[in-house]
Design a protein around this motif. Sequence first.
Motif, short mmCIF file in Angstrom:
data_model
loop_
_atom_site.label_atom_id
_atom_site.label_comp_id
_atom_site.label_asym_id
_atom_site.label_seq_id
_atom_site.Cartn_x
_atom_site.Cartn_y
_atom_site.Cartn_z
N LEU A 106 0.79 -1.23 0.00
CA LEU A 106 0.00 0.00 0.00
C LEU A 106 0.82 1.28 0.00
O LEU A 106 0.32 2.34 -0.37
N ILE A 107 2.07 1.21 0.44
CA ILE A 107 2.86 2.45 0.54
C ILE A 107 3.78 2.65 -0.65
O ILE A 107 4.66 3.49 -0.62
N GLN A 108 3.57 1.85 -1.69
CA GLN A 108 4.33 2.09 -2.92
C GLN A 108 3.98 3.47 -3.47
O GLN A 108 2.96 4.05 -3.15
N HIS A 109 4.84 3.97 -4.35
CA HIS A 109 4.58 5.27 -4.96
C HIS A 109 3.29 5.25 -5.77
O HIS A 109 2.53 6.20 -5.79
N GLU A 110 3.05 4.13 -6.47
CA GLU A 110 1.79 3.99 -7.18
C GLU A 110 0.72 3.47 -6.22
O GLU A 110 1.02 2.84 -5.22
N GLN A 111 -0.52 3.71 -6.59
CA GLN A 111 -1.62 3.29 -5.73
C GLN A 111 -1.72 1.78 -5.63
O GLN A 111 -1.51 1.06 -6.61
N GLY A 112 -2.01 1.28 -4.45
CA GLY A 112 -2.28 -0.13 -4.25
C GLY A 112 -3.69 -0.32 -3.75
O GLY A 112 -4.25 0.54 -3.08
N ILE A 113 -4.29 -1.46 -4.10
CA ILE A 113 -5.62 -1.80 -3.62
C ILE A 113 -5.56 -3.16 -2.94
O ILE A 113 -5.03 -4.12 -3.49
N VAL A 114 -6.08 -3.22 -1.71
CA VAL A 114 -6.19 -4.46 -0.97
C VAL A 114 -7.66 -4.71 -0.69
O VAL A 114 -8.37 -3.82 -0.21
N ILE A 115 -8.13 -5.91 -1.01
CA ILE A 115 -9.52 -6.29 -0.78
C ILE A 115 -9.55 -7.32 0.34
O ILE A 115 -8.88 -8.36 0.25
N VAL A 116 -10.31 -7.05 1.39
CA VAL A 116 -10.43 -7.97 2.52
C VAL A 116 -11.85 -8.52 2.54
O VAL A 116 -12.81 -7.78 2.72
N ASN A 117 -11.98 -9.84 2.31
CA ASN A 117 -13.28 -10.51 2.31
C ASN A 117 -13.40 -11.43 3.52
O ASN A 117 -12.40 -11.86 4.09
N GLY A 118 -14.65 -11.75 3.87
CA GLY A 118 -14.88 -12.71 4.94
C GLY A 118 -16.24 -12.52 5.56
O GLY A 118 -16.84 -11.45 5.46
N PRO A 119 -16.76 -13.56 6.22
CA PRO A 119 -18.06 -13.45 6.89
C PRO A 119 -18.03 -12.43 8.01
O PRO A 119 -16.97 -12.00 8.46
N ALA A 120 -19.22 -12.05 8.47
CA ALA A 120 -19.32 -11.09 9.58
C ALA A 120 -18.62 -11.64 10.82
O ALA A 120 -18.76 -12.82 11.15
N ILE A 227 -13.06 -3.32 2.40
CA ILE A 227 -13.52 -4.39 3.28
C ILE A 227 -14.97 -4.71 2.95
O ILE A 227 -15.82 -3.82 2.92
N SER A 228 -15.24 -6.00 2.70
CA SER A 228 -16.59 -6.37 2.28
C SER A 228 -16.91 -7.80 2.69
O SER A 228 -16.04 -8.68 2.63
N GLN A 229 -18.16 -8.01 3.08
CA GLN A 229 -18.64 -9.37 3.32
C GLN A 229 -18.91 -10.08 2.00
O GLN A 229 -18.98 -11.31 1.96
N LEU A 230 -19.09 -9.31 0.94
CA LEU A 230 -19.40 -9.89 -0.37
C LEU A 230 -18.12 -10.24 -1.10
O LEU A 230 -17.18 -9.44 -1.14
N LEU A 265 -4.52 -6.93 -4.14
CA LEU A 265 -4.12 -8.01 -3.24
C LEU A 265 -5.38 -8.42 -2.49
O LEU A 265 -6.01 -7.57 -1.86
N ILE A 266 -5.76 -9.68 -2.58
CA ILE A 266 -7.02 -10.14 -2.01
C ILE A 266 -6.75 -11.00 -0.78
O ILE A 266 -5.97 -11.96 -0.84
N ILE A 267 -7.38 -10.65 0.33
CA ILE A 267 -7.21 -11.37 1.59
C ILE A 267 -8.56 -11.93 2.01
O ILE A 267 -9.54 -11.20 2.11
N ASN A 268 -8.60 -13.23 2.23
CA ASN A 268 -9.82 -13.89 2.67
C ASN A 268 -9.66 -14.34 4.12
O ASN A 268 -8.76 -15.13 4.43
N LEU A 269 -10.51 -13.82 4.98
CA LEU A 269 -10.52 -14.25 6.38
C LEU A 269 -11.64 -15.26 6.57
O LEU A 269 -12.78 -15.01 6.18
N LYS A 270 -11.30 -16.40 7.16
CA LYS A 270 -12.28 -17.46 7.33
C LYS A 270 -12.40 -17.82 8.80
O LYS A 270 -11.49 -17.61 9.59
N GLY A 271 -13.55 -18.38 9.15
CA GLY A 271 -13.75 -18.84 10.51
C GLY A 271 -15.07 -18.38 11.08
O GLY A 271 -15.83 -17.65 10.44
N GLN A 272 -15.35 -18.80 12.31
CA GLN A 272 -16.57 -18.39 12.98
C GLN A 272 -16.44 -16.97 13.49
O GLN A 272 -15.35 -16.45 13.67
N SER A 273 -17.60 -16.36 13.74
CA SER A 273 -17.61 -14.99 14.23
C SER A 273 -16.91 -14.88 15.58
O SER A 273 -17.15 -15.67 16.49
N ARG A 274 -16.02 -13.91 15.70
CA ARG A 274 -15.33 -13.65 16.97
C ARG A 274 -16.29 -13.09 18.01
O ARG A 274 -15.98 -13.07 19.19
#
Length: 295
Positions: A106-120, A227-230, A265-274
């Motif tokens: 994310l801190i590169q000179h050019e723009q970065g996009i990170v997508i974080v997915n996962g259930p609520a 950040i999205s549940q979808l 960069l796509i990050i998928n978080l999995k597991g039961q609700s905390r």
Amino acid sequence: MEKIISPDIRHSEDELKQLFTKTLKLSSLWYAYELLKDDSDFCDLPFSEQFYELGKVCNQKRLENKYKLLKKNSNIPASEMLQPASELAKNNGVTISKIELVVNKLIQHEQGIVIVNGPAGTGKSTFGMSILDHAMKIGYKTSYYDYTCEMMMLTSMYDRRDAYNERLSRIYSNKIIVLDDFLLNNTNPTSQLSQSSDTANTCSREITCLKELLDSCRANGCSIIIISQLTVDTWYERIIADCKNSKFAVLAVDAVMDRLLADPLIINLKGQSRRRKGKLQKVDMEVSDLKDLKK
């Protein structure tokens, strides 16, 4: 403050000059001197290395003061600020090295996009806040935005161009922003207006605002954490469904999706609700890019 004296290391004049470019302040130097003057290793160093060690302490103090100011202005919800990166790693099995991987993206000179997915409840927002927290500690300006609230604000200002442009500039002046709960809620009006032909115009305006936000961020080197549940593969149909009455919807949504999915960069978080039963659950983390999804 932790201090590390390295008697065997010698630094060049260029390194000294670079270190003191932003840290030369008399009060800071005195603070550093008071901290190090009784350290035997510091006293045994040649003057140039003593000067370097003083500069390191000054720089750390400057970053700490800047971090406090950045955190105050970051819009991060107070509850989330109680979850620094170290706590996230401890509670969810997300290592600091993975957080640093995302920050470096994310801190590169050019723009970065990170997508974080996962259930609520899997810690998506907490992960995003931890990225912002980590970036602020190394001196970068960041900010948190709830996607629905921010899009409602931008669309309401769209005809007042000065206010609208000022709002946009406040967003893209950051190095990293979070857009939380992306596409979770429909930002179209829920009153009788939403049943009229103006619904299509409202949706088109939202898509236009989102496109301009993405373009402004890219042009000014502002990276985005979405950040999205979808899941990503459902975004297009979700937006199209909301804009079904607009004849320009397909072209507009295509333009937005091209910008969102250029090189994320796509990050998928999995597991039961905390949050469930008040217990912290372990969350598995997968990091991938768009190429992996297409396989």
